[in-house]
Design a protein around this motif. Structure first.
Motif, PDB file in Angstrom:
ATOM      1  N   THR A 642     -65.017  53.323  34.351  1.00 27.39           N
ATOM      2  CA  THR A 642     -64.011  54.082  35.098  1.00 27.39           C
ATOM      3  C   THR A 642     -64.411  54.107  36.567  1.00 27.39           C
ATOM      4  OG1 THR A 642     -65.221  56.122  34.705  1.00 27.39           O
ATOM      5  CG2 THR A 642     -63.408  55.659  33.213  1.00 27.39           C
ATOM      6  N   TYR A 643     -63.451  54.379  37.425  1.00 28.37           N
ATOM      7  CA  TYR A 643     -63.713  54.634  38.843  1.00 28.37           C
ATOM      8  C   TYR A 643     -63.851  56.135  39.037  1.00 28.37           C
ATOM      9  CZ  TYR A 643     -62.072  49.818  39.472  1.00 28.37           C
ATOM     10  OH  TYR A 643     -61.903  48.462  39.398  1.00 28.37           O
ATOM     11  N   ARG A 644     -64.250  56.502  40.254  1.00 20.27           N
ATOM     12  CA  ARG A 644     -64.391  57.934  40.531  1.00 20.27           C
ATOM     13  C   ARG A 644     -63.022  58.572  40.777  1.00 20.27           C
ATOM     14  NH1 ARG A 644     -67.941  57.792  45.587  1.00 20.27           N
ATOM     15  NH2 ARG A 644     -66.677  55.910  45.814  1.00 20.27           N
ATOM     16  N   PHE A 645     -62.944  59.848  40.592  1.00 24.08           N
ATOM     17  CA  PHE A 645     -61.731  60.621  40.884  1.00 24.08           C
ATOM     18  C   PHE A 645     -62.193  62.055  41.066  1.00 24.08           C
ATOM     19  CE2 PHE A 645     -62.524  60.829  36.376  1.00 24.08           C
ATOM     20  CZ  PHE A 645     -62.371  62.172  36.091  1.00 24.08           C
ATOM     21  N   VAL A 662     -58.849  54.609  44.462  1.00 26.93           N
ATOM     22  CA  VAL A 662     -58.302  53.536  45.305  1.00 26.93           C
ATOM     23  C   VAL A 662     -59.440  52.822  46.034  1.00 26.93           C
ATOM     24  CG1 VAL A 662     -56.826  53.052  47.298  1.00 26.93           C
ATOM     25  CG2 VAL A 662     -56.118  54.767  45.599  1.00 26.93           C
ATOM     26  N   ARG A 663     -60.357  53.596  46.589  1.00 26.35           N
ATOM     27  CA  ARG A 663     -61.468  52.985  47.336  1.00 26.35           C
ATOM     28  C   ARG A 663     -62.360  52.161  46.408  1.00 26.35           C
ATOM     29  NH1 ARG A 663     -61.455  58.212  50.137  1.00 26.35           N
ATOM     30  NH2 ARG A 663     -63.252  58.941  48.950  1.00 26.35           N
ATOM     31  N   ASP A 664     -62.686  52.721  45.264  1.00 25.28           N
ATOM     32  CA  ASP A 664     -63.544  51.999  44.306  1.00 25.28           C
ATOM     33  C   ASP A 664     -62.906  50.685  43.852  1.00 25.28           C
ATOM     34  OD1 ASP A 664     -65.369  54.013  44.482  1.00 25.28           O
ATOM     35  OD2 ASP A 664     -65.145  54.741  42.414  1.00 25.28           O
ATOM     36  N   ALA A 665     -61.599  50.743  43.616  1.00 28.27           N
ATOM     37  CA  ALA A 665     -60.921  49.536  43.134  1.00 28.27           C
ATOM     38  C   ALA A 665     -60.948  48.447  44.204  1.00 28.27           C
ATOM     39  CB  ALA A 665     -59.488  49.867  42.726  1.00 28.27           C
ATOM     40  N   LEU A 666     -60.762  48.833  45.461  1.00 23.97           N
ATOM     41  CA  LEU A 666     -60.784  47.834  46.534  1.00 23.97           C
ATOM     42  C   LEU A 666     -62.193  47.270  46.716  1.00 23.97           C
ATOM     43  CD1 LEU A 666     -58.302  49.420  49.106  1.00 23.97           C
ATOM     44  CD2 LEU A 666     -58.003  47.294  47.831  1.00 23.97           C
ATOM     45  N   VAL A 667     -63.201  48.116  46.580  1.00 22.03           N
ATOM     46  CA  VAL A 667     -64.587  47.642  46.672  1.00 22.03           C
ATOM     47  C   VAL A 667     -64.866  46.671  45.518  1.00 22.03           C
ATOM     48  CG1 VAL A 667     -67.004  48.352  46.428  1.00 22.03           C
ATOM     49  CG2 VAL A 667     -65.451  49.667  47.888  1.00 22.03           C
ATOM     50  N   ASP A 668     -64.397  47.044  44.343  1.00 21.00           N
ATOM     51  CA  ASP A 668     -64.573  46.197  43.166  1.00 21.00           C
ATOM     52  C   ASP A 668     -63.978  44.809  43.398  1.00 21.00           C
ATOM     53  OD1 ASP A 668     -65.839  46.329  40.761  1.00 21.00           O
ATOM     54  OD2 ASP A 668     -64.151  47.171  39.629  1.00 21.00           O
ATOM     55  N   LEU A 669     -62.790  44.799  43.976  1.00 24.39           N
ATOM     56  CA  LEU A 669     -62.113  43.530  44.257  1.00 24.39           C
ATOM     57  C   LEU A 669     -62.928  42.712  45.255  1.00 24.39           C
ATOM     58  CD1 LEU A 669     -59.434  41.888  43.805  1.00 24.39           C
ATOM     59  CD2 LEU A 669     -58.663  42.871  45.967  1.00 24.39           C
ATOM     60  N   ALA A 670     -63.426  43.384  46.313  1.00 26.28           N
ATOM     61  CA  ALA A 670     -64.204  42.688  47.344  1.00 26.28           C
ATOM     62  C   ALA A 670     -65.471  42.085  46.737  1.00 26.28           C
ATOM     63  CB  ALA A 670     -64.559  43.664  48.466  1.00 26.28           C
ATOM     64  N   ALA A 674     -62.726  40.813  38.424  1.00 28.91           N
ATOM     65  CA  ALA A 674     -61.488  40.179  37.962  1.00 28.91           C
ATOM     66  C   ALA A 674     -60.377  41.225  37.877  1.00 28.91           C
ATOM     67  CB  ALA A 674     -61.710  39.547  36.592  1.00 28.91           C
ATOM     68  N   ILE A 675     -59.152  40.784  38.066  1.00 26.16           N
ATOM     69  CA  ILE A 675     -58.011  41.699  38.038  1.00 26.16           C
ATOM     70  C   ILE A 675     -57.905  42.445  36.692  1.00 26.16           C
ATOM     71  CG2 ILE A 675     -55.477  41.844  38.180  1.00 26.16           C
ATOM     72  CD1 ILE A 675     -56.918  41.433  40.900  1.00 26.16           C
ATOM     73  N   PRO A 676     -58.080  41.756  35.547  1.00 27.90           N
ATOM     74  CA  PRO A 676     -58.009  42.490  34.265  1.00 27.90           C
ATOM     75  C   PRO A 676     -59.051  43.599  34.151  1.00 27.90           C
ATOM     76  CG  PRO A 676     -57.835  40.133  33.893  1.00 27.90           C
ATOM     77  CD  PRO A 676     -58.209  40.298  35.328  1.00 27.90           C
ATOM     78  N   THR A 677     -60.198  43.405  34.807  1.00 28.69           N
ATOM     79  CA  THR A 677     -61.228  44.442  34.811  1.00 28.69           C
ATOM     80  C   THR A 677     -60.760  45.643  35.629  1.00 28.69           C
ATOM     81  OG1 THR A 677     -62.905  42.724  34.691  1.00 28.69           O
ATOM     82  CG2 THR A 677     -63.649  44.912  35.402  1.00 28.69           C
ATOM     83  N   ILE A 678     -60.185  45.353  36.789  1.00 30.60           N
ATOM     84  CA  ILE A 678     -59.712  46.438  37.656  1.00 30.60           C
ATOM     85  C   ILE A 678     -58.572  47.198  36.968  1.00 30.60           C
ATOM     86  CG2 ILE A 678     -58.636  46.964  39.897  1.00 30.60           C
ATOM     87  CD1 ILE A 678     -60.125  44.492  41.022  1.00 30.60           C
ATOM     88  N   ALA A 679     -57.665  46.452  36.341  1.00 30.72           N
ATOM     89  CA  ALA A 679     -56.546  47.111  35.652  1.00 30.72           C
ATOM     90  C   ALA A 679     -57.061  48.015  34.532  1.00 30.72           C
ATOM     91  CB  ALA A 679     -55.582  46.069  35.078  1.00 30.72           C
TER      92      ALA A 679
END
Ligand code: ZN
Ligand code: ZN
Ligand code: FE
Length: 765
Positions: A642-645, A662-670, A674-679
């Motif tokens: 999970t990401y933080r909230f 939102v911030r964690d997901a963008l860092v993850d992408l950078a 993979a997109i399926p992981t972020i989703a």
């Protein structure tokens, strides 16, 4: 030899037991056991007076556990009566002047016995597309009035031939009192028309229509609750042509296949899915697609497929002759109600269909196909219409008065209720144009007559401008009660599960009018039927451009990201919004920086849209919920992180703040995730945040039962992960028979309005 003592029982059965072959079944069962007595329809079900030995009577009661397929038994009450010596078991005449609410059953899929007859060349009904019996056939859609008998259906104008009449009059025949009973000699007939309406004279209309389908043409097929548009589901050209003519961009089409084997070849089916596909309601079932020869344009960018099996003899014959899966989609132009009258269909579908397969059995009430999806291992009805309507949802607590619930705006259905039964009307659709509104008002009028319910209060959504609200206010002679949208969602789930409240209700959807005049949609309520308190809510997002933000979710994504980065725009964002015109992007940024410029919304559905827009690079949404669905399907089921909230424990309403997510997901992408992981991580985070907010609520209000409702809970992954995140401390009740989305909200309106008027203001705490 001792003679067993004769005993007597009066067995009173409630539920859907009239017009579904129940009495003849009781008759045959009783005779087989050797019980004497009578069976008759009465005010609210069926009554059996049975005489025999205790063990014979017990056998009869045991047999009630396995009634004919279309019967639904709600309750069985048994009472001892004075034994009487009777010669035999008989079907007695119905009681006069009874309650009429039980008299019209739902439409029933054609039964295996009738299917066997239409494929048997030696049978007098060989290839006869209107074959039916007491176990199957049209009911609700052909009813003109009550009580439900032949004269009060659209079959009234067909006089039965001698052979059919004999079947109809014989209690031992499968067609005893089958109101639509017919055969090729006396019953309805098919006809074929060209696109311009010209009559085509052919020997075999079905074979000809099947030939046209094989040639890639589009055929309008008159069915049970309306017209379908059919085409070859393996021909991408045909499917694309249908999309273009119907003006339907990407919304998936349903596919009809001959049988379960054919279904298995295009989709992955479990035991539950197979049971749903063959159920007498015969809904469209959403199932995972297999790689197959189906046209890719049927359900583009979608891992799921809506499939259904034939439910009328006409479908069986057409599928057999065409010998391939067929697209079977409701015949309408986008946003308009389904066509159901011949003249109307010939006119409105003239530019879509190449051929019309018609018949002269009129459809009185339009009724779209129902849709079911699997959630947490159970079939969940997400569109409740043909096959289900007008079967009631039983209520645990009887209402004090008859009530009409008008529903909301999109995917509207209404609900009429009296005493302990709530009847959903057929699916109406989006109440946004005159045609739909007309179909809505006439369906309400007809249901009131069929069910003989005269509502004394009318419940509607709190939104002042919905057409359903205007309808409620425009009715004369009834008091109106406004029910807040998410409160109604929660109460619909309470009613389905027989919970009196208070409950902790999770209501997640795209949008709903709040008591403060803003748009809600990520709400955790503590609720009873009559009242609610808002215990937690998602942090609001500015909707720049209002409705445009819903069609173009990159606008919401931009708002989310700027909120998460204190008004700044991270570099990565420009690349992620590559499909957005520069000027539009700049304009939205400017508006977002202006304080209080945009209305705010809290819909969890909007978070799904926004994340899909960002991470899937999708600029536009072709239909409501499209991007949320894609984001859902993108998620890798094996990812657990999970990401933080933050859940800020504000009094009295906590805020669910997803800025860190939102911030964690963008860092993850950078970092190359993979997109399926972020989703997946996004889904897990929404579930974890929900669980945290429920726990905060429980700390304040006690550990109450939890219900989850709202359109977001059509998302199986979300529903299942919320349930998992709260286990084992809380049991989360999910919908099954009542749609989680706005198609189920009318039930909550009804129950809430009754409780509000009744003054049942138990405190929520
Ligand atoms: Zn049948
Ligand atoms: Zn006949
Ligand atoms: Fe809603």
């Amino acid at each position: 030899m001792a003679v067993a003592q004769l005993a007597g029982r009066r067995i009173h059965i409630r539920g859907t037991v009239q017009g579904v072959g129940f009495r003849p079944w009781v008759y045959r069962t009783a005779r087989a056991i050797g019980v004497t007595g009578t069976v008759r329809n009465d005010a609210d079900g069926v009554t059996i007076d049975a005489f025999g030995t205790d063990s014979e009577l017990q056998q009869l009661l045991d047999a009630l556990h396995d009634p004919p397929p279309a019967a639904r038994i709600l309750s069985v009450a048994v009472q001892e009566i004075e034994p009487r010596h009777a010669d035999r078991f008989e079907i007695a005449a119905s009681e006069r002047g009874g309650d009429r609410t039980v008299s019209i059953p739902p439409d029933l899929a054609v039964c295996p016995d009738c299917v066997a007859e239409i494929f048997d060349p030696s049978n007098r009904r060989y290839r006869y597309p209107f074959t039916n019996c007491t176990n199957c056939g049209p009911r609700f859609t052909i009813a003109l009035d009550i009580p439900y008998d032949r004269a009060a259906t659209t079959m009234g104008s067909f006089a039965m031939c001698d052979a059919c009449r004999r079947e109809y009059d014989d209690p031992l025949d499968r067609r005893f009192h089958a109101q639509p009973n017919a055969c090729p000699v006396c019953g309805p007939q098919l006809s074929l028309r060209a696109a311009d309406g010209a009559r085509l004279h052919v020997d075999d209309a079905i074979a000809r229509a099947a030939g046209a389908l094989k040639d890639g043409l589009i055929v309008a097929v008159k069915g049970i609750g309306g017209f379908h548009l059919a085409c070859d589901a393996r021909s991408d050209a045909a499917v694309r042509r249908l999309r273009a003519r119907k003006r339907r961009d990407e919304k998936p089409f349903a596919v009809m296949v001959r049988d379960l084997a054919a279904a298995e070849s295009i989709a992955v089916l479990g035991r539950e899915e197979r049971a749903l596909l063959t159920a007498v309601e015969r809904p469209i079932v959403l199932v995972p697609k297999r790689r197959s020869a189906l046209a890719p344009s049927i359900a583009p960018r979608n891992r799921m497929l809506g499939i259904l099996l034939p439910y009328s003899p006409l479908h069986y014959l057409l599928l057999a002759d065409a010998n391939r899966p067929l697209v079977m989609t409701s015949a309408n132009l986008s946003d308009e109600p389904i066509c159901y009258r011949d003249e109307d269909a010939l006119q409105r579908l003239a530019d879509i269909a190449d051929l019309f397969l018609l018949h002269d059995r009129a459809i009185e009430t339009r009724c779209d196909d129902s849709v079911v999806t699997m959630i947490a291992g159970r079939g969940t009805v997400i569109r409740r219409s043909r096959g289900y309507v007008p079967r009631p949802v039983p209520l645990r607590a009887a209402l004090a008065r008859p009530v009409l619930g008008c529903g909301a705006l999109l995917k509207n259905t209404f609900c009429l209720a009296q005493s302990d039964r709530a009847y959903f009307g057929p699916h109406i659709g989006d109440l946004e144009n005159v045609e739909t509104f007309e179909s809505y008002t006439s369906a309400i009028t007809r249901m009131e007559r069929f069910l003989d319910i005269a509502p004394t209060i009318v419940a509607h959504d709190l939104h002042p401008d919905y057409m359903s609200t205007l309808y409620a206010r425009g009715r004369s002679g009834t008091a109106t009660v406004a029910v807040q949208h998410h409160h109604a969602h929660v109460v619909s789930a309470m009613a389905e599960h027989g919970l009196e409240g208070p409950v902790i209700g999770i209501a997640y959807d795209g949008t709903g009018f709040g008591t403060d005049g803003t748009m809600w949609g990520g709400e955790i309520l503590v609720a009873t039927a009559a009242s609610f308190e808002r215990a937690a809510s998602f942090r609001p997002i500015p909707l720049v451009g209002g409705d445009a933000a819903i069609r173009e979710p990159w606008r919401i994504a931009l708002a989310l990201v700027m909120d998460a980065f204190d008004g700044e725009i991270p570099d990565a964002l420009h690349a992620m919004c590559a499909g957005v015109p520069e000027a539009a992007f700049t304009n939205v940024v400017r508006l977002l920086r202006a304080p209080a410029a945009a209305p705010k919304a809290r819909g969890v559905g909007r978070y799904f849209d926004a994340f899909a827009a960002l991470f899937l690079g999708r600029v536009r949404s072709a239909f409501e919920g499209q991007l949320a669905l894609e984001w859902n399907q993108a998620a890798d089921p094996s990812v657990r992180r999970t990401y933080r909230f933050t859940v800020t424990a504000d009094e009295p309403c906590a805020e669910i703040d997803m800025r860190e997510t939102v911030r964690d997901a963008l860092v993850d992408l950078a970092r190359g995730a993979a997109i399926p992981t972020i989703a997946a991580a996004f889904h897990n985070t929404i579930a974890a945040a929900t669980a945290a907010a429920v726990r905060v609520t429980a700390a304040r209000h006690g550990r109450l039962p939890v219900v989850a409702s709202g359109g977001c809970f059509q998302n199986a992954r979300l529903a299942e992960s919320v349930r998992a995140a709260l286990a084992p401390d809380f049991r989360v009740h999910l919908h099954e028979q009542v749609p989680p989305g706005d198609g189920g909200i009318a039930l909550g309106q009804v129950v809430a309005a009754d409780a509000i008027v009744e003054g049942r203001f138990e405190p929520c705490v």
